[in-house]
Design a protein around this motif. Structure first.
Motif, PDB file in Angstrom:
ATOM      1  N   ALA A   9      19.745 -71.802  11.955  1.00  0.00           N
ATOM      2  CA  ALA A   9      20.746 -71.351  10.977  1.00  0.00           C
ATOM      3  C   ALA A   9      21.962 -72.270  11.008  1.00  0.00           C
ATOM      4  O   ALA A   9      22.463 -72.686   9.959  1.00  0.00           O
ATOM      5  CB  ALA A   9      21.153 -69.913  11.274  1.00  0.00           C
ATOM      6  N   ALA A  10      22.431 -72.579  12.210  1.00  0.00           N
ATOM      7  CA  ALA A  10      23.606 -73.454  12.333  1.00  0.00           C
ATOM      8  C   ALA A  10      23.341 -74.823  11.715  1.00  0.00           C
ATOM      9  O   ALA A  10      24.201 -75.390  11.031  1.00  0.00           O
ATOM     10  CB  ALA A  10      23.990 -73.598  13.803  1.00  0.00           C
ATOM     11  N   ASN A  11      22.129 -75.346  11.938  1.00  0.00           N
ATOM     12  CA  ASN A  11      21.781 -76.672  11.410  1.00  0.00           C
ATOM     13  C   ASN A  11      21.588 -76.642   9.899  1.00  0.00           C
ATOM     14  O   ASN A  11      22.071 -77.523   9.179  1.00  0.00           O
ATOM     15  CB  ASN A  11      20.515 -77.185  12.086  1.00  0.00           C
ATOM     16  N   LYS A  12      20.875 -75.632   9.409  1.00  0.00           N
ATOM     17  CA  LYS A  12      20.575 -75.577   7.972  1.00  0.00           C
ATOM     18  C   LYS A  12      21.828 -75.409   7.139  1.00  0.00           C
ATOM     19  O   LYS A  12      21.941 -75.972   6.046  1.00  0.00           O
ATOM     20  CB  LYS A  12      19.599 -74.437   7.687  1.00  0.00           C
ATOM     21  N   PHE A  13      22.792 -74.647   7.652  1.00  0.00           N
ATOM     22  CA  PHE A  13      24.002 -74.381   6.883  1.00  0.00           C
ATOM     23  C   PHE A  13      25.108 -75.385   7.166  1.00  0.00           C
ATOM     24  O   PHE A  13      26.217 -75.275   6.655  1.00  0.00           O
ATOM     25  CB  PHE A  13      24.504 -72.959   7.162  1.00  0.00           C
ATOM     26  N   GLY A  14      24.812 -76.382   8.013  1.00  0.00           N
ATOM     27  CA  GLY A  14      25.763 -77.457   8.265  1.00  0.00           C
ATOM     28  C   GLY A  14      27.005 -77.028   9.007  1.00  0.00           C
ATOM     29  O   GLY A  14      28.106 -77.530   8.741  1.00  0.00           O
ATOM     30  N   PHE A  15      26.852 -76.109   9.973  1.00  0.00           N
ATOM     31  CA  PHE A  15      27.995 -75.659  10.765  1.00  0.00           C
ATOM     32  C   PHE A  15      28.280 -76.649  11.894  1.00  0.00           C
ATOM     33  O   PHE A  15      27.511 -76.749  12.845  1.00  0.00           O
ATOM     34  CB  PHE A  15      27.724 -74.281  11.372  1.00  0.00           C
ATOM     35  N   ASP A  16      29.383 -77.373  11.808  1.00  0.00           N
ATOM     36  CA  ASP A  16      29.775 -78.265  12.899  1.00  0.00           C
ATOM     37  C   ASP A  16      30.280 -77.463  14.090  1.00  0.00           C
ATOM     38  O   ASP A  16      30.054 -77.819  15.242  1.00  0.00           O
ATOM     39  CB  ASP A  16      30.858 -79.244  12.425  1.00  0.00           C
ATOM     40  N   ASN A  17      30.997 -76.405  13.811  1.00  0.00           N
ATOM     41  CA  ASN A  17      31.520 -75.512  14.848  1.00  0.00           C
ATOM     42  C   ASN A  17      31.213 -74.073  14.433  1.00  0.00           C
ATOM     43  O   ASN A  17      32.043 -73.397  13.825  1.00  0.00           O
ATOM     44  CB  ASN A  17      33.022 -75.713  15.043  1.00  0.00           C
ATOM     45  N   PRO A  18      29.993 -73.594  14.731  1.00  0.00           N
ATOM     46  CA  PRO A  18      29.558 -72.279  14.235  1.00  0.00           C
ATOM     47  C   PRO A  18      30.484 -71.130  14.608  1.00  0.00           C
ATOM     48  O   PRO A  18      30.606 -70.166  13.842  1.00  0.00           O
ATOM     49  CB  PRO A  18      28.180 -72.099  14.899  1.00  0.00           C
ATOM     50  N   LEU A  19      31.149 -71.215  15.761  1.00  0.00           N
ATOM     51  CA  LEU A  19      31.957 -70.095  16.226  1.00  0.00           C
ATOM     52  C   LEU A  19      33.254 -69.922  15.439  1.00  0.00           C
ATOM     53  O   LEU A  19      33.997 -68.966  15.674  1.00  0.00           O
ATOM     54  CB  LEU A  19      32.270 -70.255  17.717  1.00  0.00           C
ATOM     55  N   THR A  20      33.510 -70.823  14.498  1.00  0.00           N
ATOM     56  CA  THR A  20      34.672 -70.673  13.621  1.00  0.00           C
ATOM     57  C   THR A  20      34.255 -70.209  12.230  1.00  0.00           C
ATOM     58  O   THR A  20      35.100 -70.053  11.346  1.00  0.00           O
ATOM     59  CB  THR A  20      35.441 -72.003  13.499  1.00  0.00           C
ATOM     60  N   GLU A  21      32.965 -70.015  12.046  1.00  0.00           N
ATOM     61  CA  GLU A  21      32.442 -69.619  10.740  1.00  0.00           C
ATOM     62  C   GLU A  21      32.201 -68.111  10.699  1.00  0.00           C
ATOM     63  O   GLU A  21      32.139 -67.447  11.740  1.00  0.00           O
ATOM     64  CB  GLU A  21      31.119 -70.345  10.447  1.00  0.00           C
ATOM     65  N   ARG A  22      32.047 -67.580   9.489  1.00  0.00           N
ATOM     66  CA  ARG A  22      31.662 -66.183   9.358  1.00  0.00           C
ATOM     67  C   ARG A  22      30.885 -65.976   8.058  1.00  0.00           C
ATOM     68  O   ARG A  22      31.065 -66.707   7.082  1.00  0.00           O
ATOM     69  CB  ARG A  22      32.879 -65.261   9.418  1.00  0.00           C
ATOM     70  N   PHE A  23      30.031 -64.969   8.090  1.00  0.00           N
ATOM     71  CA  PHE A  23      29.250 -64.601   6.919  1.00  0.00           C
ATOM     72  C   PHE A  23      29.924 -63.433   6.204  1.00  0.00           C
ATOM     73  O   PHE A  23      30.712 -62.692   6.795  1.00  0.00           O
ATOM     74  CB  PHE A  23      27.833 -64.188   7.320  1.00  0.00           C
ATOM     75  N   ILE A  24      29.558 -63.274   4.951  1.00  0.00           N
ATOM     76  CA  ILE A  24      30.014 -62.132   4.172  1.00  0.00           C
ATOM     77  C   ILE A  24      28.788 -61.395   3.662  1.00  0.00           C
ATOM     78  O   ILE A  24      27.917 -61.984   3.011  1.00  0.00           O
ATOM     79  CB  ILE A  24      30.905 -62.563   2.991  1.00  0.00           C
ATOM     80  N   GLN A  25      28.699 -60.107   3.975  1.00  0.00           N
ATOM     81  CA  GLN A  25      27.609 -59.288   3.490  1.00  0.00           C
ATOM     82  C   GLN A  25      27.940 -58.853   2.065  1.00  0.00           C
ATOM     83  O   GLN A  25      28.920 -58.137   1.837  1.00  0.00           O
ATOM     84  CB  GLN A  25      27.429 -58.061   4.377  1.00  0.00           C
ATOM     85  N   PRO A  26      27.159 -59.288   1.067  1.00  0.00           N
ATOM     86  CA  PRO A  26      27.470 -58.939  -0.327  1.00  0.00           C
ATOM     87  C   PRO A  26      27.498 -57.427  -0.548  1.00  0.00           C
ATOM     88  O   PRO A  26      26.803 -56.666   0.126  1.00  0.00           O
ATOM     89  CB  PRO A  26      26.313 -59.577  -1.101  1.00  0.00           C
ATOM     90  N   ALA A  27      28.326 -56.984  -1.486  1.00  0.00           N
ATOM     91  CA  ALA A  27      28.433 -55.568  -1.851  1.00  0.00           C
ATOM     92  C   ALA A  27      28.827 -55.482  -3.317  1.00  0.00           C
ATOM     93  O   ALA A  27      29.066 -56.501  -3.980  1.00  0.00           O
ATOM     94  CB  ALA A  27      29.459 -54.870  -0.962  1.00  0.00           C
ATOM     95  N   GLU A  28      28.878 -54.257  -3.827  1.00  0.00           N
ATOM     96  CA  GLU A  28      29.186 -54.058  -5.244  1.00  0.00           C
ATOM     97  C   GLU A  28      30.613 -54.485  -5.583  1.00  0.00           C
ATOM     98  O   GLU A  28      30.883 -54.973  -6.674  1.00  0.00           O
ATOM     99  CB  GLU A  28      28.966 -52.599  -5.623  1.00  0.00           C
ATOM    100  N   THR A  29      31.531 -54.272  -4.654  1.00  0.00           N
ATOM    101  CA  THR A  29      32.927 -54.670  -4.879  1.00  0.00           C
ATOM    102  C   THR A  29      33.407 -55.513  -3.707  1.00  0.00           C
ATOM    103  O   THR A  29      32.891 -55.388  -2.591  1.00  0.00           O
ATOM    104  CB  THR A  29      33.844 -53.438  -5.004  1.00  0.00           C
ATOM    105  N   PRO A  30      34.406 -56.377  -3.927  1.00  0.00           N
ATOM    106  CA  PRO A  30      34.940 -57.200  -2.841  1.00  0.00           C
ATOM    107  C   PRO A  30      35.448 -56.373  -1.660  1.00  0.00           C
ATOM    108  O   PRO A  30      35.355 -56.789  -0.506  1.00  0.00           O
ATOM    109  CB  PRO A  30      36.082 -57.970  -3.509  1.00  0.00           C
ATOM    110  N   GLU A  31      35.972 -55.171  -1.956  1.00  0.00           N
ATOM    111  CA  GLU A  31      36.510 -54.321  -0.896  1.00  0.00           C
ATOM    112  C   GLU A  31      35.413 -53.804   0.033  1.00  0.00           C
ATOM    113  O   GLU A  31      35.657 -53.520   1.207  1.00  0.00           O
ATOM    114  CB  GLU A  31      37.263 -53.130  -1.508  1.00  0.00           C
ATOM    115  N   GLU A  32      34.194 -53.683  -0.484  1.00  0.00           N
ATOM    116  CA  GLU A  32      33.084 -53.156   0.315  1.00  0.00           C
ATOM    117  C   GLU A  32      32.354 -54.243   1.098  1.00  0.00           C
ATOM    118  O   GLU A  32      31.498 -53.940   1.924  1.00  0.00           O
ATOM    119  CB  GLU A  32      32.086 -52.431  -0.592  1.00  0.00           C
ATOM    120  N   GLN A  33      32.693 -55.487   0.830  1.00  0.00           N
ATOM    121  CA  GLN A  33      32.027 -56.589   1.522  1.00  0.00           C
ATOM    122  C   GLN A  33      32.386 -56.581   3.010  1.00  0.00           C
ATOM    123  O   GLN A  33      33.527 -56.321   3.382  1.00  0.00           O
ATOM    124  CB  GLN A  33      32.420 -57.932   0.910  1.00  0.00           C
ATOM    125  N   GLU A  34      31.391 -56.873   3.827  1.00  0.00           N
ATOM    126  CA  GLU A  34      31.595 -56.893   5.275  1.00  0.00           C
ATOM    127  C   GLU A  34      31.664 -58.333   5.762  1.00  0.00           C
ATOM    128  O   GLU A  34      30.761 -59.127   5.489  1.00  0.00           O
ATOM    129  CB  GLU A  34      30.439 -56.156   5.967  1.00  0.00           C
TER     130      GLU A  34
END
Length: 246
Positions: free
Chosen positions: A138-163
């Motif tokens: 995952a780190a390689n495919k998404f091109g994370f040079d420093n993975p521990l500074t990155e974060r994912f966003i879980q999609p939701a119906e509204t921006p407020e519900e995104q995790e």
């Protein structure tokens, strides 16, 4: 005719040797986790909710032959689903798919996996409910040079519900499926205590106490779920069965 038959025999023998070496390679290759002495119990939900599963694990941990155990929604060879995630700071149309496994903090040690950087999920950190651990792919495919500074966003119906999920660690790549398959991006999330999705319980057994341990675990299961017979298999046999056709 004799020479022709001899040549055909030589070809068959060489082909057999090549196939044997390929199968031997698949059966003995380092998978990135230790598949030996892993007893995998299906239908953990028969025990009840998350807390009852945890109590069951605590009870079997009292046996000498039980080294570790873990509860997860998926295990190597038995994925559950792929989920879409956005990467914070990138456009929404760059949603990525990853194998997702909801686990407790005993997964890494039970399966004998190793961290490349960072740490695994832990009950000692309440913030881990919104944290994830990824694999090297995952780190390689998404091109994370420093993975521990990155974060994912879980999609939701509204921006407020995104995790928003902080990456706190990277696990060294492991074969989640047959060696015929590529190692794809993988993410571990902490299994919510409110879930009724039991999944699997994996138990690492001491090699010199296997029969005794199985008997003890079976009895404990009967104490917890008398109306639901225990169903289990061993991880090494399960992986070997993947290559039955070969």
């Amino acid at each position: 005719l004799v020479v022709f038959q001899f040549c055909i025999s030589i070809i068959i023998i060489l082909g057999t040797i090549i196939i044997y070496r390929q199968i031997n390679y698949m059966l003995n290759k380092d998978l990135g986790f230790n598949k030996e002495q892993l007893m995998v119990i299906r239908r953990a939900g028969a025990l009840g909710n998350y807390h009852k599963i945890k109590v069951f694990r605590e009870e079997i941990s009292k046996y000498t032959g039980v080294l570790n155990s873990t509860n997860s929604t998926a295990i190597p060879g038995h994925p559950n689903n792929n989920n879409g995630f956005m990467i914070d700071g990138r456009s929404a149309d760059q949603t990525v798919l990853m194998h997702v496994n909801w686990v407790d903090d005993g997964f890494l040690e039970t399966y004998g996996m190793t961290m490349k950087e960072g740490r695994f999920l832990s009950e000692d950190y309440p913030s881990d409910s919104i944290s994830v651990v990824i694999n090297e792919s995952a780190a390689n495919k998404f091109g994370f040079d420093n993975p521990l500074t990155e974060r994912f966003i879980q999609p939701a119906e509204t921006p407020e519900e995104q995790e928003k999920l902080n990456i706190i660690g990277v696990v060294r790549d492991f074969h989640y499926q047959s060696l015929h398959e590529d190692i794809n991006p993988h993410v571990f999330k902490k299994k919510p205590e409110s879930w009724k999705w039991g999944g699997y319980i994996t138990v690492r057994l001491a090699p010199d106490h296997i029969r005794e341990s199985i008997k003890n675990i079976e009895q404990t299961w009967k104490d917890f779920a008398p109306s639901d017979p225990i169903q289990y298999f061993f991880m090494d046999e399960d992986f070997n069965n993947m290559y039955h056709e070969e």
